[in-house]
Structure formats: C-alpha cells, structure tokens
Enzyme design. Structure first.
Site, PDB file in Angstrom:
ATOM      1  CG  ASP A   9      14.743 -37.593  -8.850  1.00 20.38           C
ATOM      2  OD1 ASP A   9      13.503 -37.481  -8.852  1.00 20.38           O
ATOM      3  OD2 ASP A   9      15.500 -36.682  -9.224  1.00 20.38           O
ATOM      4  CG  ASP A  14      10.850 -36.931  -7.035  1.00 22.43           C
ATOM      5  OD1 ASP A  14      10.935 -37.582  -8.070  1.00 22.43           O
ATOM      6  OD2 ASP A  14      11.467 -35.860  -6.852  1.00 22.43           O
ATOM      7  CG  HIS A 242       8.314 -29.833 -11.686  1.00 20.69           C
ATOM      8  ND1 HIS A 242       8.225 -28.985 -12.760  1.00 20.69           N
ATOM      9  CD2 HIS A 242       9.091 -29.193 -10.771  1.00 20.69           C
ATOM     10  CE1 HIS A 242       8.907 -27.886 -12.516  1.00 20.69           C
ATOM     11  NE2 HIS A 242       9.443 -27.980 -11.307  1.00 20.69           N
ATOM     12  CG  ASP A 243       8.547 -35.112  -9.793  1.00 21.67           C
ATOM     13  OD1 ASP A 243       8.734 -34.760 -10.976  1.00 21.67           O
ATOM     14  OD2 ASP A 243       9.483 -35.246  -8.988  1.00 21.67           O
TER      15      ASP A 243
HETATM   16  C1  BDR Z   1      12.246 -32.053 -11.969  1.00 18.01           C
HETATM   17  O1  BDR Z   1      13.509 -31.898 -11.328  1.00 18.01           O
HETATM   18  C2  BDR Z   1      13.363 -32.064  -9.935  1.00 18.01           C
HETATM   19  O2  BDR Z   1      13.768 -30.885  -9.290  1.00 18.01           O
HETATM   20  C3  BDR Z   1      11.919 -32.339  -9.646  1.00 18.01           C
HETATM   21  O3  BDR Z   1      11.784 -33.380  -8.703  1.00 18.01           O
HETATM   22  C4  BDR Z   1      11.319 -32.711 -10.968  1.00 18.01           C
HETATM   23  O4  BDR Z   1      11.318 -34.109 -11.177  1.00 18.01           O
HETATM   24  C5  BDR Z   1      11.761 -30.703 -12.458  1.00 18.01           C
HETATM   25  O5  BDR Z   1      12.639 -30.181 -13.406  1.00 18.01           O
HETATM   26 CA    CA Z   2      11.880 -35.673  -9.391  1.00 16.94          CA
END
Ligand code: BDR
Ligand code: CA
Length: 309
Positions: A9, A14, A242-243
């Site tokens: 997304d 990402d 995260h991603d």
């Molecule tokens: C997730 O939420 C989005 O802000 C980031 O892209 C990640 O996928 C982290 O909670």
């Molecule tokens: Ca994301």
C-alpha cells in the site's frame, strides 16, 4: 532464489521494501500488487510505478482493492503524507493510470499462485484485503501457495494505532480475521520485531550525501517518515523499517526466531484489530501462524543498506 509477489500500500516504508526487494539478488520479484492503505489505491499504484521507474525496473504492477471489506477508510496523511510518499508526488493525474492493467490484483495473485504453487512467497505489507478476496474467490490457493509473510500485528508489544492494534490489521480487521482463519501458511512480522529495525537521521543523511537523483528522492520521502516518527513515537529514536523487514524475512527466514501460535484477530470494538491467541480453536488443532518474536537486527540492517540504493 525466492519468487515473490509483493502486495503493498505504497507508503514510505513500502517504497523502501520495494527498493530492497528489487536490488536483492536472492529475490525474483514476479510482480507487485497495489492495495489502498496508506493512501487511496490510485495513489499507491502510481507511487509503486514511480519507485520502479526511478530504479529502472520493469516489474509489473497490478491495481487492487479500493477499500476494506466492511469498514470505511479515511486518510489523514500523518505518517506517509496525503499522497503516501511524504507529499513528494502530489495528486494523481489521469496519465498516471494510463497503463493500469485490466487484470485486477486479486486475479493476478490467484493466477500466479496456480502457476508457481509452493515456489511462491506472497509478502503483504499493507491491509490483508487483496489476499482475503483472493481466498474467497479461489479457496484452493490456500493449499497451493508456499508461504505468506504479512507485516502486521503486535503480540508482545503495544499497538501503534491503538493500545492494542497495529495499523495494517486495524484498517481491515475483517480481512485479517478471514486470512488468519483460512489455514494459509502465515509468518507474522509484527511490531514485536519491526520496532527493533530502525532507520536513523544519520542513515538518511548518508543517502543524501550520495547526491544522485534516486538517493535524493529516497532521502526526501524518508525524511517525512522520520519526522513523523520523531513526533508520534519519540521513544524509538528512528523510524521503523516495518515493510522492508517483511521482505527480509521472506528472503532469509533465519533472520527471525518464531513461535507457532493460533492467532486470531479481534473484531470487537474495544480491541479491534488486535492479534491475540485463539484459545478455543479446535480445527485444525495445529497453530495457524509462525509469529516473529526476535530478529537479528544487525544482519538485517547490513543487508538492507547493502541493497537499498
Ligand atoms: C504498517 O503500517 C504502515 O504505516 C506501514 O507501511 C506498515 O505497513 C506498520 O504498522
Ligand atoms: Ca505498508
């Protein structure tokens, strides 16, 4: 080499995950499917195409879901900007969607799982809406696909959008609930580990000093994300990758230590989006998820910096 479809997304982290995947020699990126999430789907589609074109990649992008299965989605642009990329690209123009394939992302996912079966790892770095729809449309894919790595959830640590919930599962808790009940082979890369892989101001400064068009662009949109983290999560001293970590786990499963557990998604208002153990699940009687609880931060960060730009 691991064959991957990235369902994202796009979204600042990402975009970093895309850069990391594209430049990883161990990954064959078959395609990217865009979902709404950090911005509306036309934006995440356009953002993905822009990142790929900056990286001289001809990987295809498929446009996917526009909204959660049941809930409505509103956008505030706080963490990723109103356009999803730190307000670097602004609003979507008609020409941004000109080469949008007629095949929907959900159908592309189904088709590729039938084609590559166990060889295929699906990495989802946004809400689980596209995957939930794919399984609803063709339940057979559950037994066919090799692995699903999803960035989301928080088992041993607080949420990031509520006391309990992480953003991706909170945005579409019903899709997440459906996916976790589906018996897909899931690895959950949640806040438990992604808050341990942090990018700092100094790291982004190094990208800027490389002084190329790509490194400058990556530094600019990542700075927006760093500033948001400084304001909203000052205790972290950086912004969470995260991603990219989900891509890292798909690439090197031994980057993390996991525990097998029956995860269920809370769809009740007080804890909506929370990942928690399902104590009552009887069928099947084996855990449905490998939950990442520890990460080799140094190994991941070194590999990320080696590949990203
Ligand atoms: C997730 O939420 C989005 O802000 C980031 O892209 C990640 O996928 C982290 O909670
Ligand atoms: Ca994301």
């Amino acid at each position: 080499m691991v064959k991957i479809i990235l369902d994202c997304d796009t979204g600042i982290d990402d975009a970093l995950a895309i850069g990391y995947a594209i430049n990883s020699p161990e990954i064959e990126l078959l395609g990217i499917t865009a979902c709404y999430g950090m911005a509306p789907v036309d934006y995440t589609f356009r953002n993905t195409k822009t990142i790929l074109s900056m990286l001289n990649s001809n990987v295809g992008v498929w446009r996917g879901s526009e909204k959660p299965l049941i809930l409505e989605k509103e956008y505030d642009g706080k963490i990723h900007g109103m356009d999803g990329l730190g307000n670097m690209l602004g609003s979507v123009k008609e020409y941004d969607l000109e080469d949008c394939p007629s095949t929907h992302a959900v159908d592309y996912i189904i088709e590729q799982i039938h084609k590559f079966k166990k060889e295929l790892t699906l990495v989802v770095t946004g809400p689980l809406t596209n995957l939930a729809k794919a399984v609803k449309k063709d339940p057979e894919i559950v037994q066919l696909v090799g692995r699903v790595v999803t960035m989301g959830g928080a088992l041993t640590t607080p949420g990031n959008v509520s006391k309990y919930a992480e953003a991706n599962y909170r945005i579409d808790p019903h899709a997440a609930d459906f996916v976790f009940k589906s018996d897909l082979p899931i690895t959950m890369v949640g806040l438990d580990v992604t808050r341990k892989t942090l990018l700092t101001e100094e790291d982004v400064g190094k990208w800027r000093s490389k002084d190329t068009e790509v490194s400058g662009f990556f530094a600019d949109f990542t700075q927006f994300y760093l500033d948001a983290y400084k304001e909203l999560h000052p205790y972290l001293k950086g912004c969470a990758l995260h991603d990219p970590l989900a891509v890292g786990v798909a690439k090197f499963p031994d980057l993390v230590k996991t525990i097998p557990i029956h995860i269920q998604i809370d769809t009740e208002e007080d804890g909506i989006g929370r990942t928690i153990e399902d104590l009552y699940r009887k069928t099947p009687d084996t855990p449905n998820t490998e939950v990442c609880i520890q990460v080799d931060t140094e190994k991941f960060m070194n590999d990320f910096f080696k590949c990203i730009i």
